[in-house]
Design a protein around this motif. Sequence first.
Motif, PDB file in Angstrom:
ATOM      1  N   LEU A 160      -8.864   7.075  40.329  1.00  0.00           N
ATOM      2  CA  LEU A 160      -9.427   7.161  38.973  1.00  0.00           C
ATOM      3  C   LEU A 160     -10.786   7.841  38.967  1.00  0.00           C
ATOM      4  N   ILE A 161     -11.603   7.500  39.924  1.00  0.00           N
ATOM      5  CA  ILE A 161     -12.959   8.039  39.984  1.00  0.00           C
ATOM      6  C   ILE A 161     -12.965   9.450  40.563  1.00  0.00           C
ATOM      7  N   CYS A 177      -7.944   5.988  33.365  1.00  0.00           N
ATOM      8  CA  CYS A 177      -8.101   4.585  33.007  1.00  0.00           C
ATOM      9  C   CYS A 177      -9.070   4.476  31.837  1.00  0.00           C
ATOM     10  N   LEU A 178      -8.663   3.688  30.869  1.00  0.00           N
ATOM     11  CA  LEU A 178      -9.502   3.420  29.699  1.00  0.00           C
ATOM     12  C   LEU A 178      -9.860   1.948  29.692  1.00  0.00           C
ATOM     13  N   LEU A 179     -11.120   1.677  29.519  1.00  0.00           N
ATOM     14  CA  LEU A 179     -11.626   0.303  29.491  1.00  0.00           C
ATOM     15  C   LEU A 179     -11.786  -0.117  28.042  1.00  0.00           C
ATOM     16  N   PHE A 180     -11.312  -1.309  27.707  1.00  0.00           N
ATOM     17  CA  PHE A 180     -11.466  -1.866  26.369  1.00  0.00           C
ATOM     18  C   PHE A 180     -12.647  -2.826  26.394  1.00  0.00           C
ATOM     19  N   GLU A 181     -13.486  -2.717  25.389  1.00  0.00           N
ATOM     20  CA  GLU A 181     -14.594  -3.655  25.250  1.00  0.00           C
ATOM     21  C   GLU A 181     -14.568  -4.245  23.851  1.00  0.00           C
ATOM     22  N   ALA A 182     -14.767  -5.537  23.782  1.00  0.00           N
ATOM     23  CA  ALA A 182     -14.837  -6.252  22.504  1.00  0.00           C
ATOM     24  C   ALA A 182     -16.145  -7.018  22.505  1.00  0.00           C
ATOM     25  N   GLU A 183     -16.971  -6.709  21.525  1.00  0.00           N
ATOM     26  CA  GLU A 183     -18.294  -7.333  21.435  1.00  0.00           C
ATOM     27  C   GLU A 183     -19.077  -7.154  22.738  1.00  0.00           C
ATOM     28  N   GLY A 184     -18.901  -5.988  23.386  1.00  0.00           N
ATOM     29  CA  GLY A 184     -19.644  -5.674  24.603  1.00  0.00           C
ATOM     30  C   GLY A 184     -19.102  -6.298  25.875  1.00  0.00           C
ATOM     31  N   VAL A 185     -17.965  -6.976  25.792  1.00  0.00           N
ATOM     32  CA  VAL A 185     -17.369  -7.643  26.948  1.00  0.00           C
ATOM     33  C   VAL A 185     -16.071  -6.925  27.330  1.00  0.00           C
ATOM     34  N   ALA A 186     -15.817  -6.798  28.630  1.00  0.00           N
ATOM     35  CA  ALA A 186     -14.578  -6.168  29.089  1.00  0.00           C
ATOM     36  C   ALA A 186     -13.391  -7.003  28.622  1.00  0.00           C
ATOM     37  N   ALA A 187     -12.561  -6.403  27.767  1.00  0.00           N
ATOM     38  CA  ALA A 187     -11.423  -7.114  27.174  1.00  0.00           C
ATOM     39  C   ALA A 187     -10.089  -6.697  27.767  1.00  0.00           C
ATOM     40  N   GLY A 188     -10.055  -5.580  28.498  1.00  0.00           N
ATOM     41  CA  GLY A 188      -8.807  -5.110  29.089  1.00  0.00           C
ATOM     42  C   GLY A 188      -8.904  -3.659  29.485  1.00  0.00           C
ATOM     43  N   TYR A 189      -7.752  -3.098  29.826  1.00  0.00           N
ATOM     44  CA  TYR A 189      -7.719  -1.698  30.229  1.00  0.00           C
ATOM     45  C   TYR A 189      -6.310  -1.143  30.054  1.00  0.00           C
ATOM     46  N   ALA A 190      -6.242   0.184  30.098  1.00  0.00           N
ATOM     47  CA  ALA A 190      -4.953   0.885  30.110  1.00  0.00           C
ATOM     48  C   ALA A 190      -5.022   1.962  31.172  1.00  0.00           C
ATOM     49  N   LEU A 191      -3.941   2.093  31.930  1.00  0.00           N
ATOM     50  CA  LEU A 191      -3.784   3.194  32.878  1.00  0.00           C
ATOM     51  C   LEU A 191      -2.773   4.154  32.285  1.00  0.00           C
ATOM     52  N   ILE A 202     -13.173   1.754  23.099  1.00  0.00           N
ATOM     53  CA  ILE A 202     -12.390   2.243  24.226  1.00  0.00           C
ATOM     54  C   ILE A 202     -13.171   3.379  24.857  1.00  0.00           C
ATOM     55  N   ARG A 203     -13.276   3.353  26.179  1.00  0.00           N
ATOM     56  CA  ARG A 203     -13.979   4.418  26.882  1.00  0.00           C
ATOM     57  C   ARG A 203     -13.380   4.604  28.267  1.00  0.00           C
ATOM     58  N   PRO A 204     -13.602   5.790  28.852  1.00  0.00           N
ATOM     59  CA  PRO A 204     -13.115   6.002  30.214  1.00  0.00           C
ATOM     60  C   PRO A 204     -13.826   5.084  31.197  1.00  0.00           C
ATOM     61  N   VAL A 205     -13.108   4.663  32.218  1.00  0.00           N
ATOM     62  CA  VAL A 205     -13.715   3.843  33.265  1.00  0.00           C
ATOM     63  C   VAL A 205     -14.688   4.716  34.064  1.00  0.00           C
ATOM     64  N   ARG A 206     -15.757   4.091  34.546  1.00  0.00           N
ATOM     65  CA  ARG A 206     -16.779   4.782  35.332  1.00  0.00           C
ATOM     66  C   ARG A 206     -16.937   4.076  36.679  1.00  0.00           C
ATOM     67  N   GLU A 207     -17.611   4.737  37.591  1.00  0.00           N
ATOM     68  CA  GLU A 207     -17.874   4.159  38.919  1.00  0.00           C
ATOM     69  C   GLU A 207     -18.525   2.783  38.778  1.00  0.00           C
ATOM     70  N   ALA A 208     -19.411   2.616  37.834  1.00  0.00           N
ATOM     71  CA  ALA A 208     -20.111   1.338  37.631  1.00  0.00           C
ATOM     72  C   ALA A 208     -19.153   0.221  37.212  1.00  0.00           C
ATOM     73  N   ASP A 209     -17.932   0.573  36.806  1.00  0.00           N
ATOM     74  CA  ASP A 209     -16.935  -0.419  36.371  1.00  0.00           C
ATOM     75  C   ASP A 209     -16.042  -0.902  37.509  1.00  0.00           C
ATOM     76  N   ARG A 210     -16.344  -0.528  38.736  1.00  0.00           N
ATOM     77  CA  ARG A 210     -15.485  -0.846  39.883  1.00  0.00           C
ATOM     78  C   ARG A 210     -15.071  -2.322  39.898  1.00  0.00           C
ATOM     79  N   GLU A 211     -16.024  -3.220  39.940  1.00  0.00           N
ATOM     80  CA  GLU A 211     -15.686  -4.651  40.059  1.00  0.00           C
ATOM     81  C   GLU A 211     -14.960  -5.161  38.820  1.00  0.00           C
ATOM     82  N   THR A 212     -15.340  -4.669  37.661  1.00  0.00           N
ATOM     83  CA  THR A 212     -14.657  -5.073  36.427  1.00  0.00           C
ATOM     84  C   THR A 212     -13.202  -4.647  36.472  1.00  0.00           C
ATOM     85  N   PHE A 213     -12.954  -3.376  36.842  1.00  0.00           N
ATOM     86  CA  PHE A 213     -11.577  -2.898  36.931  1.00  0.00           C
ATOM     87  C   PHE A 213     -10.802  -3.678  37.985  1.00  0.00           C
ATOM     88  N   LEU A 214     -11.371  -3.829  39.178  1.00  0.00           N
ATOM     89  CA  LEU A 214     -10.656  -4.524  40.255  1.00  0.00           C
ATOM     90  C   LEU A 214     -10.318  -5.960  39.860  1.00  0.00           C
TER      91      LEU A 214
END
Length: 152
Positions: free
Chosen positions: A45-46, A54-68, A5-17
Amino acid sequence: MHFSIRPVREADRETFLTMSREFYGSDAVLHPIPEAYHTATFEELIGSERYLKCLLFEAEGVAAGYALLNFTFNHEAGGRVTWVEELYVRPAFQGRGCARQFFTWLEEHFPAARYRLEVEPENERAMALYHRVGFEPLPYAQMIRDRDEAAE
Protein backbone atom coordinates in the motif's frame (compact mmCIF):
# COMPACT_ATOMS: atom_id res chain seq x y z
CA MET A 1 -21.56 12.17 12.81
CA HIS A 2 -18.73 13.68 10.77
CA PHE A 3 -17.41 10.96 8.44
CA SER A 4 -14.39 11.26 6.14
CA ILE A 5 -12.44 9.02 3.78
CA ARG A 6 -8.78 9.43 2.90
CA PRO A 7 -5.89 7.38 1.54
CA VAL A 8 -3.87 5.48 4.11
CA ARG A 9 -0.45 6.98 4.91
CA GLU A 10 2.77 5.62 6.41
CA ALA A 11 1.75 7.21 9.74
CA ASP A 12 -1.34 4.93 9.72
CA ARG A 13 0.73 1.71 9.91
CA GLU A 14 -0.36 0.61 13.39
CA THR A 15 -3.95 1.72 12.84
CA PHE A 16 -4.19 -0.27 9.61
CA LEU A 17 -2.45 -3.34 11.07
CA THR A 18 -4.73 -3.31 14.11
CA MET A 19 -7.90 -3.02 12.01
CA SER A 20 -6.66 -5.62 9.53
CA ARG A 21 -6.12 -8.07 12.39
CA GLU A 22 -9.59 -7.23 13.74
CA PHE A 23 -11.14 -7.88 10.32
CA TYR A 24 -9.35 -11.22 9.88
CA GLY A 25 -10.33 -12.20 13.41
CA SER A 26 -14.01 -11.61 12.67
CA ASP A 27 -16.80 -13.76 11.27
CA ALA A 28 -16.65 -11.76 8.01
CA VAL A 29 -13.82 -13.94 6.66
CA LEU A 30 -13.32 -17.66 6.18
CA HIS A 31 -10.13 -17.86 8.24
CA PRO A 32 -7.37 -15.75 9.77
CA ILE A 33 -4.26 -15.03 7.72
CA PRO A 34 -0.58 -15.18 8.72
CA GLU A 35 0.79 -12.09 10.43
CA ALA A 36 3.29 -11.59 7.62
CA TYR A 37 0.40 -11.02 5.18
CA HIS A 38 -0.82 -7.98 7.12
CA THR A 39 2.61 -6.40 7.01
CA ALA A 40 3.21 -7.29 3.35
CA THR A 41 -0.11 -5.72 2.42
CA PHE A 42 0.74 -2.50 4.22
CA GLU A 43 4.16 -2.38 2.53
CA GLU A 44 2.47 -2.75 -0.88
CA LEU A 45 0.00 0.00 0.00
CA ILE A 46 2.75 2.43 0.92
CA GLY A 47 5.15 1.41 -1.83
CA SER A 48 2.76 1.67 -4.76
CA GLU A 49 -0.87 2.15 -5.65
CA ARG A 50 -0.47 0.09 -8.82
CA TYR A 51 -2.32 -2.97 -7.55
CA LEU A 52 -3.93 -1.94 -4.33
CA LYS A 53 -5.29 1.18 -2.68
CA CYS A 54 -6.39 1.53 0.93
CA LEU A 55 -8.86 4.10 2.16
CA LEU A 56 -9.15 4.90 5.84
CA PHE A 57 -12.53 5.86 7.29
CA GLU A 58 -12.64 8.35 10.12
CA ALA A 59 -15.68 9.28 12.18
CA GLU A 60 -15.35 12.21 14.54
CA GLY A 61 -11.57 11.99 14.08
CA VAL A 62 -11.37 8.32 15.11
CA ALA A 63 -10.38 5.42 12.84
CA ALA A 64 -13.71 3.77 12.03
CA GLY A 65 -12.64 1.30 9.34
CA TYR A 66 -11.02 0.86 5.97
CA ALA A 67 -11.48 -0.41 2.44
CA LEU A 68 -8.95 -2.15 0.23
CA LEU A 69 -9.49 -1.67 -3.49
CA ASN A 70 -8.05 -3.51 -6.48
CA PHE A 71 -8.40 -2.37 -10.06
CA THR A 72 -8.69 -4.49 -13.18
CA PHE A 73 -10.03 -4.26 -16.69
CA ASN A 74 -12.69 -6.80 -17.58
CA HIS A 75 -13.75 -7.70 -21.10
CA GLU A 76 -17.15 -8.98 -19.96
CA ALA A 77 -17.86 -5.75 -18.06
CA GLY A 78 -16.62 -3.63 -20.93
CA GLY A 79 -14.21 -1.61 -18.88
CA ARG A 80 -12.54 -0.98 -15.58
CA VAL A 81 -13.60 -3.01 -12.56
CA THR A 82 -13.04 -1.83 -9.02
CA TRP A 83 -12.88 -4.71 -6.57
CA VAL A 84 -13.75 -3.89 -3.00
CA GLU A 85 -11.30 -6.46 -1.71
CA GLU A 86 -11.96 -5.72 1.95
CA LEU A 87 -14.48 -3.48 3.65
CA TYR A 88 -14.21 -3.23 7.40
CA VAL A 89 -16.19 -1.00 9.72
CA ARG A 90 -15.33 -1.34 13.38
CA PRO A 91 -18.20 -2.64 15.53
CA ALA A 92 -18.65 0.70 17.36
CA PHE A 93 -19.39 2.37 14.01
CA GLN A 94 -21.50 -0.33 12.36
CA GLY A 95 -25.09 0.61 11.61
CA ARG A 96 -24.24 4.33 11.47
CA GLY A 97 -24.04 4.73 7.68
CA CYS A 98 -20.27 4.45 7.21
CA ALA A 99 -20.43 1.72 4.57
CA ARG A 100 -23.28 3.37 2.70
CA GLN A 101 -21.34 6.66 2.63
CA PHE A 102 -18.27 4.78 1.41
CA PHE A 103 -20.12 3.33 -1.59
CA THR A 104 -21.42 6.77 -2.58
CA TRP A 105 -17.90 8.17 -2.25
CA LEU A 106 -16.45 5.24 -4.21
CA GLU A 107 -18.63 5.86 -7.26
CA GLU A 108 -17.77 9.56 -7.23
CA HIS A 109 -14.01 9.06 -6.91
CA PHE A 110 -13.43 5.77 -8.75
CA PRO A 111 -15.88 5.51 -11.64
CA ALA A 112 -15.93 2.00 -13.10
CA ALA A 113 -17.94 -0.18 -15.46
CA ARG A 114 -18.42 -2.62 -12.60
CA TYR A 115 -17.87 -2.80 -8.86
CA ARG A 116 -17.29 -6.18 -7.37
CA LEU A 117 -16.90 -7.64 -3.89
CA GLU A 118 -17.04 -10.91 -2.01
CA VAL A 119 -19.14 -11.62 1.05
CA GLU A 120 -19.58 -14.63 3.29
CA PRO A 121 -23.12 -15.96 2.79
CA GLU A 122 -23.55 -16.14 6.56
CA ASN A 123 -22.87 -12.40 6.85
CA GLU A 124 -26.52 -11.49 6.32
CA ARG A 125 -26.19 -7.89 7.52
CA ALA A 126 -23.44 -7.17 4.99
CA MET A 127 -25.34 -8.94 2.21
CA ALA A 128 -28.45 -6.88 2.93
CA LEU A 129 -26.42 -3.65 2.88
CA TYR A 130 -24.71 -4.58 -0.40
CA HIS A 131 -28.07 -5.38 -1.95
CA ARG A 132 -29.47 -2.01 -0.80
CA VAL A 133 -26.60 -0.15 -2.49
CA GLY A 134 -27.12 -2.02 -5.78
CA PHE A 135 -25.01 -5.18 -5.65
CA GLU A 136 -26.48 -8.49 -6.76
CA PRO A 137 -25.14 -12.04 -6.58
CA LEU A 138 -23.21 -13.41 -9.54
CA PRO A 139 -24.11 -16.89 -10.75
CA TYR A 140 -20.42 -17.81 -10.93
CA ALA A 141 -18.56 -20.12 -8.64
CA GLN A 142 -15.09 -18.83 -7.92
CA MET A 143 -12.08 -21.07 -7.77
CA ILE A 144 -8.60 -20.31 -6.48
CA ARG A 145 -5.21 -21.94 -6.57
CA ASP A 146 -2.69 -20.56 -4.13
CA ARG A 147 0.91 -20.68 -5.27
CA ASP A 148 2.07 -22.64 -2.21
CA GLU A 149 -0.55 -25.34 -2.72
CA ALA A 150 0.18 -25.62 -6.45
CA ALA A 151 3.85 -26.32 -5.73
CA GLU A 152 3.08 -29.31 -3.53
